[in-house]
Design a protein around this motif. Structure first.
Motif, PDB file in Angstrom:
ATOM      1  N   ALA A 133      47.865  96.431  23.390  1.00  7.90           N
ATOM      2  CA  ALA A 133      47.522  95.136  23.989  1.00  7.90           C
ATOM      3  C   ALA A 133      46.768  94.125  22.928  1.00  7.90           C
ATOM      4  O   ALA A 133      45.915  94.765  22.183  1.00  7.90           O
ATOM      5  CB  ALA A 133      46.916  94.922  25.193  1.00  7.90           C
ATOM      6  N   THR A 134      47.357  92.950  22.736  1.00  4.59           N
ATOM      7  CA  THR A 134      46.599  92.230  21.714  1.00  4.59           C
ATOM      8  C   THR A 134      46.046  91.120  22.861  1.00  4.59           C
ATOM      9  O   THR A 134      46.974  90.304  23.402  1.00  4.59           O
ATOM     10  CB  THR A 134      47.347  91.691  20.667  1.00  4.59           C
ATOM     11  OG1 THR A 134      47.955  92.750  19.863  1.00  4.59           O
ATOM     12  CG2 THR A 134      46.566  90.867  19.738  1.00  4.59           C
ATOM     13  N   ALA A 192      39.477  87.839  19.406  1.00  2.00           N
ATOM     14  CA  ALA A 192      40.703  88.485  19.355  1.00  2.00           C
ATOM     15  C   ALA A 192      40.473  89.904  18.995  1.00  2.00           C
ATOM     16  O   ALA A 192      39.607  90.433  18.354  1.00  2.00           O
ATOM     17  CB  ALA A 192      41.896  87.836  18.617  1.00  2.00           C
ATOM     18  N   GLU A 193      41.197  90.740  19.654  1.00  2.65           N
ATOM     19  CA  GLU A 193      41.033  92.133  19.564  1.00  2.65           C
ATOM     20  C   GLU A 193      42.278  92.881  19.851  1.00  2.65           C
ATOM     21  O   GLU A 193      43.377  92.290  20.701  1.00  2.65           O
ATOM     22  CB  GLU A 193      39.995  92.990  20.230  1.00  2.65           C
ATOM     23  CG  GLU A 193      38.626  92.672  19.924  1.00  2.65           C
ATOM     24  CD  GLU A 193      38.319  93.572  18.755  1.00  2.65           C
ATOM     25  OE1 GLU A 193      39.363  94.463  17.995  1.00  2.65           O
ATOM     26  OE2 GLU A 193      37.333  93.635  17.938  1.00  2.65           O
ATOM     27  N   CYS A 194      42.752  94.012  19.545  1.00  2.00           N
ATOM     28  CA  CYS A 194      43.737  94.913  20.073  1.00  2.00           C
ATOM     29  C   CYS A 194      43.412  96.014  20.178  1.00  2.00           C
ATOM     30  O   CYS A 194      42.257  96.830  19.737  1.00  2.00           O
ATOM     31  CB  CYS A 194      45.113  94.879  19.205  1.00  2.00           C
ATOM     32  SG  CYS A 194      44.519  95.363  17.595  1.00  2.00           S
ATOM     33  N   ALA A 195      44.095  96.778  21.235  1.00  2.00           N
ATOM     34  CA  ALA A 195      43.802  98.362  21.404  1.00  2.00           C
ATOM     35  C   ALA A 195      44.993  99.087  22.131  1.00  2.00           C
ATOM     36  O   ALA A 195      46.007  98.448  22.527  1.00  2.00           O
ATOM     37  CB  ALA A 195      42.708  98.424  22.610  1.00  2.00           C
ATOM     38  N   VAL A 246      48.109  98.498  31.745  1.00  2.00           N
ATOM     39  CA  VAL A 246      47.042  97.922  32.297  1.00  2.00           C
ATOM     40  C   VAL A 246      45.688  98.538  31.471  1.00  2.00           C
ATOM     41  O   VAL A 246      44.738  97.698  31.216  1.00  2.00           O
ATOM     42  CB  VAL A 246      46.831  98.138  33.704  1.00  2.00           C
ATOM     43  CG1 VAL A 246      45.626  97.711  34.166  1.00  2.00           C
ATOM     44  CG2 VAL A 246      47.892  97.506  34.286  1.00  2.00           C
ATOM     45  N   ASP A 247      45.854  99.607  31.179  1.00  2.00           N
ATOM     46  CA  ASP A 247      44.730 100.575  30.574  1.00  2.00           C
ATOM     47  C   ASP A 247      44.795  99.852  29.203  1.00  2.00           C
ATOM     48  O   ASP A 247      43.478  99.669  28.391  1.00  2.00           O
ATOM     49  CB  ASP A 247      45.203 102.014  30.313  1.00  2.00           C
ATOM     50  CG  ASP A 247      43.961 102.782  29.870  1.00  2.00           C
ATOM     51  OD1 ASP A 247      42.657 102.440  30.379  1.00  2.00           O
ATOM     52  OD2 ASP A 247      44.153 103.458  29.079  1.00  2.00           O
ATOM     53  N   ALA A 248      45.610  99.477  28.407  1.00  2.00           N
ATOM     54  CA  ALA A 248      45.479  99.012  27.159  1.00  2.00           C
ATOM     55  C   ALA A 248      44.938  97.786  27.288  1.00  2.00           C
ATOM     56  O   ALA A 248      44.082  97.138  26.484  1.00  2.00           O
ATOM     57  CB  ALA A 248      47.276  98.753  26.454  1.00  2.00           C
ATOM     58  N   VAL A 249      45.232  96.965  28.342  1.00  2.00           N
ATOM     59  CA  VAL A 249      44.563  95.645  28.455  1.00  2.00           C
ATOM     60  C   VAL A 249      43.039  95.548  28.568  1.00  2.00           C
ATOM     61  O   VAL A 249      42.360  95.087  28.049  1.00  2.00           O
ATOM     62  CB  VAL A 249      45.227  94.896  29.627  1.00  2.00           C
ATOM     63  CG1 VAL A 249      44.384  93.483  30.060  1.00  2.00           C
ATOM     64  CG2 VAL A 249      46.714  94.393  29.359  1.00  2.00           C
ATOM     65  N   TYR A 250      42.899  96.582  29.559  1.00  2.00           N
ATOM     66  CA  TYR A 250      41.337  96.826  29.733  1.00  2.00           C
ATOM     67  C   TYR A 250      40.563  97.155  28.724  1.00  2.00           C
ATOM     68  O   TYR A 250      39.292  96.892  28.413  1.00  2.00           O
ATOM     69  CB  TYR A 250      41.252  97.571  30.981  1.00  2.00           C
ATOM     70  CG  TYR A 250      41.488  96.940  32.289  1.00  2.00           C
ATOM     71  CD1 TYR A 250      42.112  95.664  32.289  1.00  2.00           C
ATOM     72  CD2 TYR A 250      41.216  97.465  33.601  1.00  2.00           C
ATOM     73  CE1 TYR A 250      42.398  95.206  33.458  1.00  2.00           C
ATOM     74  CE2 TYR A 250      41.503  96.662  34.822  1.00  2.00           C
ATOM     75  CZ  TYR A 250      42.329  95.460  34.722  1.00  2.00           C
ATOM     76  OH  TYR A 250      42.557  94.813  35.729  1.00  2.00           O
TER      77      TYR A 250
END
Ligand code: KIV
Ligand code: ZN
Length: 514
Positions: free
Chosen positions: A407-408, A419-422, A428-432
């Motif tokens: 997610a970005t 801004a970040e990404c992970a 949902v986990d990527a967003v959190y």
């Protein structure tokens, strides 16, 4: 003429004791306003000595809510009663509710006191409460497991001391309705001054008998029933207000009882309590469950279309559900939108209305039919009772069958864009994970729940999450046609609540130290 009984709502006190249901002051005030619209006779706003937050909530409700009596709980000690009064003294109609356990099991293991000592405490507590206000309720905790001769003595003594309401709780949800009716009958016939006070009942639902018990007590003369919205409360909960009120209303022929409750506010109140506490209402829950007025079987649908009374004993409109649930579409204008919201009982400020309308247009562009439930979800999503420290600006989520979801996200905070990404194990986990990188506030995710507001794959999805820090639990909700977006919104809302309350606590602690 039908007898009128007192509806005593304890959603904000016993209801709040449901695991995970704690509410902050703003949320309690919101529920209190709605309980006043529902027109309950008494609302128990909290237990002031139990925490500074509870004290402040009872005080704020006393200062702001007009109509119902405002009640605060106190154990049978002078400290508790003085504190309850400090919070309640602003109320238009204050009530102090003091209690002590009377069953031998509680006396022996919890209080370590004799019956004579407990009787003295009870009388002294009522007298002290009476020195502050006329409206005093006494509860004999665990009354249904109390020796009946002793219970009669306690009830007589507290009425002599000035109690205007005497409550007989089935604290552990143990009593069988006809057995409880016998306790009531004993009190009615053996306590000489019983007609000088209102006899009240308070049931817990451990055996699923709370509403049945309350109604059987009404049949033998209970003048007050204590209950909560959606039946929330300790363990299996309390008797559900909406079930008691609608049973009395639907079966007037049996009970011959009225209440002051505005039944048309029931659905809205149920939904608000569920949204704020994060405690979902089961689909088949009587009165307010999603299926309570739905007819699935063809035979039933046919019958209802021919003549509603074939399969419906209540009219859905009597609890505030609308007959015509399809209300608006993309061509509906601001006027129709505003009128519909006001028919549903929402009072929004100019700015809130603006935001809700913009959101409605956005959704109506993608979803042909907008139902009342959709509107309720959108309004709840747009109207925030706390400052939005973080605002979701932009989000891209990439997910595929074989790849790693990522997610970005861009968030606005204090005029700055961050801004970040992970990556994550799922979208949902990527967003959190990404939001966590941005806000960097320690907390734990306690619960995550997703449900669709109406049917169909184009339904609005509503996500409710709970996060916690060392002090409290914060509930966030988000609604969107896309459940990943709804998940992000819910998370940001919960984090905003956490940040707001942490900064408030810091300020209070700072001023305490000065
Ligand atoms: O269940 C109970 O006994 C109570 C009392 C404090 C009324 O909640
Ligand atoms: Zn209780």
């Amino acid at each position: 003429m039908n007898k009128r009984i007192v509806i005593f709502d304890t959603t904000l006190r016993d209801g709040e004791q449901s695991p995970g249901a704690s509410m902050n002051i703003e949320e309690k005030l919101e529920v209190a306003k709605q309980l006043a619209r529902l027109n309950v006779d008494v609302m128990e706003a909290g237990f002031p000595i139990s925490s500074p937050g509870d004290f402040e909530a009872v005080k704020a409700i006393s200062q702001n809510i007009k109509g119902p009596s405002i009640c605060g709980l106190a154990r049978a000690t002078s400290g508790d009663i003085d504190c309850a009064w400090d919070a309640l003294k602003y109320a238009e109609k204050p009530r102090i509710h003091t209690f002590i356990a009377t069953s031998d099991i509680h006396l022996k293991y919890k209080l370590k006191k004799t019956r004579e000592q407990v009787l003295e405490y009870a009388v002294a507590a009522v007298k002290r409460a009476k020195s502050y206000c006329n409206d005093v309720e006494f509860s004999a905790e665990d009354a249904s497991r109390t020796d009946i001769d002793y219970l009669c003595r306690v009830v007589e003594a507290v009425i002599d001391a000035g109690a205007t309401t005497v409550n007989i709780p089935d604290t552990v949800g143990y009593a069988i309705p006809h057995e409880f009716a016998q306790i009531m009958h004993n009190l009615k016939t053996r306590v000489s001054n019983i007609d000088k006070a209102i006899l009240s009942v308070h049931f817990h639902n451990d055996l699923g008998l709370a509403v049945a018990g309350s109604l059987s007590a009404v049949l033998v003369g209970a003048g007050q029933v204590e209950c909560t919205i959606n039946g929330i409360g300790e363990r299996a909960g309390n008797a559900a207000l909406e079930e008691i009120v609608m049973a009395l209303d639907t079966r007037k022929d049996i009970y011959g009882i009225t209440t002051g409750v505005n039944t048309k506010e029931i659905y809205r109140t149920s939904r608000m309590v569920s949204d704020i506490t994060g405690l979902a209402v089961q689909a088949n829950k009587a009165i307010v469950g999603r299926n309570a007025f739905a007819h699935e079987a063809g035979i039933h649908q046919h019958g209802v279309l021919e003549e509603r009374s074939t399969y419906e004993i209540m009219d859905a409109t009597s609890i505030g559900l609308t007959e015509n649930k399809l209300v608006l579409g993309k061509h509906s204008g601001r006027h129709a939108f505003e009128r519909r919201l006001s028919e549903l009982g929402y009072e929004l400020s100019g700015e809130e209305l603006e935001k809700a309308f913009a959101r409605f247009k956005e959704v109506a562009d993608k979803k042909k039919e907008i139902f009342d439930e959709d509107l309720a979800a959108l309004v709840a999503d747009e109207v925030h009772s706390i400052p939005e420290t973080y605002q979701l600006e932009y989000m891209t989520v990439i997910t595929s069958l074989e790849g790693i979801p990522s997610a970005t996200i861009k968030v606005k905070s204090g005029g700055r864009d961050i801004a970040e990404c992970a990556m994550g194990v799922g979208s949902v986990d990527a967003v959190y994970q990404t939001i966590d990188k941005i806000v960097n506030v320690p907390h734990t995710l306690i619960d995550y729940n997703v449900k669709s507001v109406t049917g169909g794959t184009d339904a609005i999805g509503e996500v409710t999450i709970k996060i916690g820090d060392d002090d409290s639990v914060y509930i966030g909700r988000g609604a969107s046609l896309d459940i990943v977006e709804a998940s992000a919104k819910a998370y940001v809302q919960a984090i905003n609540k956490l940040v707001y309350h942490q900064s408030k606590r810091k300020k209070t602690n700072g001023s305490d130290n000065n």
